[in-house]
Motif scaffolding. Structure first.
Motif, PDB file in Angstrom:
ATOM      1  N   ILE A 242      -1.345  -0.110  16.290  1.00 52.39           N
ATOM      2  CA  ILE A 242      -2.758  -0.363  16.602  1.00 52.39           C
ATOM      3  C   ILE A 242      -2.976  -1.605  17.443  1.00 52.39           C
ATOM      4  O   ILE A 242      -4.069  -1.821  17.957  1.00 52.39           O
ATOM      5  CB  ILE A 242      -3.623  -0.477  15.334  1.00 52.39           C
ATOM      6  CG1 ILE A 242      -3.029  -1.486  14.350  1.00 52.39           C
ATOM      7  CG2 ILE A 242      -3.819   0.876  14.690  1.00 52.39           C
ATOM      8  CD1 ILE A 242      -3.978  -1.831  13.231  1.00 52.39           C
ATOM      9  N   ALA A 243      -1.946  -2.456  17.589  1.00 52.28           N
ATOM     10  CA  ALA A 243      -2.184  -3.744  18.248  1.00 52.28           C
ATOM     11  C   ALA A 243      -2.150  -3.588  19.770  1.00 52.28           C
ATOM     12  O   ALA A 243      -1.302  -2.898  20.322  1.00 52.28           O
ATOM     13  CB  ALA A 243      -1.141  -4.753  17.809  1.00 52.28           C
TER      14      ALA A 243
ATOM     15  N   VAL B 166      -4.879   1.567   8.538  1.00 55.16           N
ATOM     16  CA  VAL B 166      -4.499   1.498   9.955  1.00 55.16           C
ATOM     17  C   VAL B 166      -5.584   2.137  10.810  1.00 55.16           C
ATOM     18  O   VAL B 166      -6.050   1.574  11.809  1.00 55.16           O
ATOM     19  CB  VAL B 166      -3.150   2.218  10.186  1.00 55.16           C
ATOM     20  CG1 VAL B 166      -2.894   2.402  11.667  1.00 55.16           C
ATOM     21  CG2 VAL B 166      -2.014   1.441   9.544  1.00 55.16           C
ATOM     22  N   ARG B 167      -6.020   3.327  10.368  1.00 58.20           N
ATOM     23  CA  ARG B 167      -7.020   4.055  11.139  1.00 58.20           C
ATOM     24  C   ARG B 167      -8.347   3.290  11.147  1.00 58.20           C
ATOM     25  O   ARG B 167      -9.007   3.168  12.182  1.00 58.20           O
ATOM     26  CB  ARG B 167      -7.199   5.433  10.484  1.00 58.20           C
ATOM     27  CG  ARG B 167      -8.097   6.354  11.263  1.00 58.20           C
ATOM     28  CD  ARG B 167      -8.080   7.761  10.669  1.00 58.20           C
ATOM     29  NE  ARG B 167      -9.357   8.391  10.917  1.00 58.20           N
ATOM     30  CZ  ARG B 167     -10.362   8.395  10.050  1.00 58.20           C
ATOM     31  NH1 ARG B 167     -10.222   7.851   8.862  1.00 58.20           N
ATOM     32  NH2 ARG B 167     -11.509   8.978  10.363  1.00 58.20           N
ATOM     33  N   LEU B 168      -8.727   2.746   9.972  1.00 58.48           N
ATOM     34  CA  LEU B 168     -10.004   2.038   9.866  1.00 58.48           C
ATOM     35  C   LEU B 168     -10.050   0.806  10.768  1.00 58.48           C
ATOM     36  O   LEU B 168     -11.060   0.559  11.429  1.00 58.48           O
ATOM     37  CB  LEU B 168     -10.230   1.584   8.420  1.00 58.48           C
ATOM     38  CG  LEU B 168     -10.984   2.543   7.514  1.00 58.48           C
ATOM     39  CD1 LEU B 168     -11.068   1.957   6.108  1.00 58.48           C
ATOM     40  CD2 LEU B 168     -12.379   2.804   8.055  1.00 58.48           C
ATOM     41  N   ILE B 169      -8.963   0.074  10.784  1.00 60.40           N
ATOM     42  CA  ILE B 169      -8.972  -1.165  11.575  1.00 60.40           C
ATOM     43  C   ILE B 169      -9.198  -0.842  13.049  1.00 60.40           C
ATOM     44  O   ILE B 169     -10.045  -1.435  13.718  1.00 60.40           O
ATOM     45  CB  ILE B 169      -7.643  -1.940  11.373  1.00 60.40           C
ATOM     46  CG1 ILE B 169      -7.571  -2.465   9.945  1.00 60.40           C
ATOM     47  CG2 ILE B 169      -7.526  -3.083  12.374  1.00 60.40           C
ATOM     48  CD1 ILE B 169      -6.257  -3.109   9.575  1.00 60.40           C
ATOM     49  N   ARG B 170      -8.465   0.172  13.536  1.00 64.73           N
ATOM     50  CA  ARG B 170      -8.616   0.545  14.948  1.00 64.73           C
ATOM     51  C   ARG B 170     -10.006   1.128  15.231  1.00 64.73           C
ATOM     52  O   ARG B 170     -10.675   0.790  16.210  1.00 64.73           O
ATOM     53  CB  ARG B 170      -7.531   1.559  15.313  1.00 64.73           C
ATOM     54  CG  ARG B 170      -7.419   1.903  16.773  1.00 64.73           C
ATOM     55  CD  ARG B 170      -6.821   0.773  17.561  1.00 64.73           C
ATOM     56  NE  ARG B 170      -7.702   0.299  18.617  1.00 64.73           N
ATOM     57  CZ  ARG B 170      -7.353  -0.631  19.505  1.00 64.73           C
ATOM     58  NH1 ARG B 170      -6.165  -1.193  19.454  1.00 64.73           N
ATOM     59  NH2 ARG B 170      -8.193  -1.014  20.422  1.00 64.73           N
TER      60      ARG B 170
ATOM     61  N   GLN C 138       0.838  -1.203   0.000  1.00 60.28           N
ATOM     62  CA  GLN C 138       0.000   0.000   0.000  1.00 60.28           C
ATOM     63  C   GLN C 138       0.872   1.253   0.000  1.00 60.28           C
ATOM     64  O   GLN C 138       1.945   1.273   0.590  1.00 60.28           O
ATOM     65  CB  GLN C 138      -0.878   0.022   1.246  1.00 60.28           C
ATOM     66  CG  GLN C 138      -1.866  -1.108   1.318  1.00 60.28           C
ATOM     67  CD  GLN C 138      -2.825  -1.094   0.169  1.00 60.28           C
ATOM     68  OE1 GLN C 138      -3.435  -0.072  -0.142  1.00 60.28           O
ATOM     69  NE2 GLN C 138      -2.956  -2.208  -0.526  1.00 60.28           N
ATOM     70  N   ASP C 139       0.386   2.314  -0.652  1.00 63.47           N
ATOM     71  CA  ASP C 139       1.100   3.583  -0.556  1.00 63.47           C
ATOM     72  C   ASP C 139       0.843   4.170   0.835  1.00 63.47           C
ATOM     73  O   ASP C 139      -0.075   3.735   1.533  1.00 63.47           O
ATOM     74  CB  ASP C 139       0.653   4.524  -1.676  1.00 63.47           C
ATOM     75  CG  ASP C 139      -0.795   4.896  -1.550  1.00 63.47           C
ATOM     76  OD1 ASP C 139      -1.147   5.579  -0.575  1.00 63.47           O
ATOM     77  OD2 ASP C 139      -1.599   4.487  -2.414  1.00 63.47           O
ATOM     78  N   PRO C 140       1.661   5.167   1.247  1.00 60.90           N
ATOM     79  CA  PRO C 140       1.542   5.653   2.635  1.00 60.90           C
ATOM     80  C   PRO C 140       0.142   6.138   2.984  1.00 60.90           C
ATOM     81  O   PRO C 140      -0.319   5.940   4.119  1.00 60.90           O
ATOM     82  CB  PRO C 140       2.542   6.810   2.693  1.00 60.90           C
ATOM     83  CG  PRO C 140       3.513   6.524   1.615  1.00 60.90           C
ATOM     84  CD  PRO C 140       2.776   5.791   0.540  1.00 60.90           C
ATOM     85  N   ILE C 141      -0.569   6.731   2.020  1.00 55.37           N
ATOM     86  CA  ILE C 141      -1.896   7.264   2.348  1.00 55.37           C
ATOM     87  C   ILE C 141      -2.879   6.137   2.606  1.00 55.37           C
ATOM     88  O   ILE C 141      -3.547   6.099   3.646  1.00 55.37           O
ATOM     89  CB  ILE C 141      -2.415   8.185   1.222  1.00 55.37           C
ATOM     90  CG1 ILE C 141      -1.460   9.369   1.054  1.00 55.37           C
ATOM     91  CG2 ILE C 141      -3.827   8.662   1.531  1.00 55.37           C
ATOM     92  CD1 ILE C 141      -1.820  10.274  -0.086  1.00 55.37           C
TER      93      ILE C 141
END
Lengths: 259, 279
Positions: B213-214, B186-190, B177-180
């Motif tokens: 996030i873990a 990352v944000r969605l999973i959390r 994945q690109d950084p964005i």
């Protein structure tokens, strides 16, 4: 002794695949009842394996019928029996060429497409994703395709034969001057509904089941890589052709053998 | 998490062994996944992280060991029960695994249409809500082939939460994945984990993103759990293996070199001599 070992391993491999294919067929047939409340799944597949195969079936049927007209005329005219051309064309088509050539064309047009589609669904984890969504891919993906092939084949074979008879008519009556009345009336007289047409339908039902079974099994059993899918597609066409021709001999011996 | 040991875990893996052919992938693995948290399973490529998710989902059966998911042992469960259980699990595959012959909307609606008898108007509302949650309500009419990799994963995520599951399994969500889009995922999973009370299992080898996030991390290598703890605990870990993995060192317990015979000896042996020696 290496060759003996290799032979044994190959033999075991063949039987193992046959076993897996049989289990799959059993599961597919066991899942057919789930299609009753969802006929749209099947009609869509009848469209994609049946209707989309129509062009190749019609064009091939026309040419096969025309060739039969030419060849039949050349042989019959020596005996002054060119009036029987209609019978020769019709019997060759409904008994043999209709079911067999349709099945071979079906393997190339629809069977290979089924294998490639299912194999790619496996390679891109779509089948796995369905399983994880608690949707059984055998019932949801394979069963409708199997049923569609089984239903489409006799219809395609019937269309093939009908178009072939018309092709024979164009050549025999239109081009070579066979009497039109004799062409049709002898055909009506000598082609039997049960002995000839129904036997042809039984053949194409068997071919439909076998061709689609091979196609869906090869796709489902394919190694999930691009090379694996391409091998599976080739195997579908080759194995369907061999199975259809071998079964045709067995069925013909059972149906028309005089012993 | 302070209460790690107090509550009954949602997924309890005990003494798990699994071999693929002659290759042993897991050898006596114990893992607990606690409800409501984000648990990461990390390790180098080829340690069977994806296999672990398939074992939890019941797609593979281990040779020995038990895997309890919400009290049911998926290694021995009957097929009908397994399918019932799977309706309460979502899985996000590495490339999304969207059904390519239908639109984004139909993909998200798929589990709803397969498993519920909701009227189409309600299916539409639910699908739009799930797509809004991943920010792709506007992409509903696109086909999977028109999506970027990150978008396909977000659609797959919307599909995975369509039936409001208790747990989501993420297979390498950050790979390629690109950084964005990485940041978005990352944000969605959390966010999804906390807002709808999910339990998340993230399989990954992207250390920074996963550690961010873990709640709890398991490090796997050679078929065993080599280290476990929160990301802070792991950083302080005295396991040489954990340190090599977390710092990305080229050499250590995982050697840089594939096993080979002595370098000097190898160079000084002409290939013809070697062949003669062999033959």
């Amino acid at each position: 002794m290496d060759w003996l070992q290799a032979l044994g391993r190959r033999g075991l491999g063949v039987f193992e695949r046959l076993g897996r294919a049989s289990v799959l067929l059993f599961n597919i047939i066991g899942g057919l009842h789930t299609l009753v409340p969802r006929p749209a799944l099947v009609t869509y597949q009848v469209f994609s394996v049946g209707v989309l195969s129509l062009v190749i079936i019609v064009v091939s049927g026309l040419f096969v019928g025309m060739v039969l007209g030419l060849q039949g005329y050349n042989t019959l005219v020596d005996f002054g029996a060119e009036e029987s051309l209609g019978v020769v064309v019709a019997l060759s088509l409904v008994r043999e060429l209709g079911p067999v050539v349709t099945a071979l064309l079906f393997a190339g047009r629809a069977g290979s497409a089924l294998t490639a589609e299912i194999g790619l669904m496996k390679a891109t984890e779509q089948l796995s994703a369905m399983e994880m969504m608690a949707v059984d891919p055998v019932r949801r993906v394979l069963a409708p395709r199997f049923l569609a092939g089984f239903v489409s084949m006799p219809l395609l074979a019937a269309i093939f034969s009908a178009v072939g008879v018309t092709g024979g008519y164009f050549v025999g009556v239109g081009l070579l001057g066979v009497d039109e009345g004799a062409y049709w009336s002898q055909m009506q007289d000598r082609v039997d509904l049960y002995d000839d047409i129904m036997n042809g339908v039984v053949k194409s039902l068997v071919f439909g089941a076998v061709a689609t079974w091979i196609a869906v099994f090869e796709g489902y059993d394919a190694v999930p890589t691009s090379e694996g899918v391409s091998r599976a597609t080739t195997r579908t066409v080759v194995q369907t052709a061999l199975a259809v021709l071998a079964l045709d001999f067995i069925l013909t011996a059972l149906m028309f053998g005089e012993y | 998490m302070a209460n790690q040991d107090q509550q009954q875990p949602l997924v309890e893996i005990r003494n798990l062994s699994f071999s693929h052919g002659s290759r042993k992938i897991f050898d006596g693995v114990d893992i607990d996944i606690h409800a409501g948290g984000v648990t990461a399973i990390m390790g180098p490529s080829g340690t069977g992280k994806t296999t672990l998710l398939r074992l939890i989902g019941g797609q593979l059966r281990p040779q020995t060991g038990t895997i309890l998911v919400d009290g049911e042992d998926v290694t021995r469960i009957r097929r009908g029960r397994l399918y019932q259980l799977r309706k309460r699990m979502g899985m996000l595959f590495q490339n999304g695994a969207l059904l390519t012959d239908m639109s984004v909307f139909d993909n998200v609606a798929y589990p709803l249409r397969e498993h519920t008898r909701l009227p189409e108007s309600m299916v539409r509302d639910l699908v739009l809500m799930k797509l809004e949650a991943v920010g792709l309500r506007g992409a509903r009419d696109l086909l999977p082939s028109q999506l970027s990799g990150g978008m396909a994963r977000r659609v797959a995520l919307a599909r995975a939460i369509a039936l409001d599951p208790m747990m989501i399994l993420y297979d390498e969500p950050f790979t390629g994945q690109d950084p964005i889009s990485m940041g978005v995922l990352v944000r969605l999973i959390r966010l999804l984990n906390d807002s709808i009370g999910l339990t998340s299992i993230v399989v990954s080898h992207d250390i920074a993103e996963t550690a961010a996030i873990a709640d709890y991390i398991y490090l796997l290598s050679g078929g065993k759990v080599v280290a476990q703890g929160t990301s802070a605990e792991l950083e302080r870990s005295d396991s040489a293996w954990a340190q090599q993995f977390l710092q990305g060192l080229a050499d250590g317990p995982v050697p840089f070199h594939y096993p080979a015979r002595d370098y000097a000896e190898d160079l000084l042996t002409p290939s013809s001599v070697a062949a003669a020696a062999r033959g």
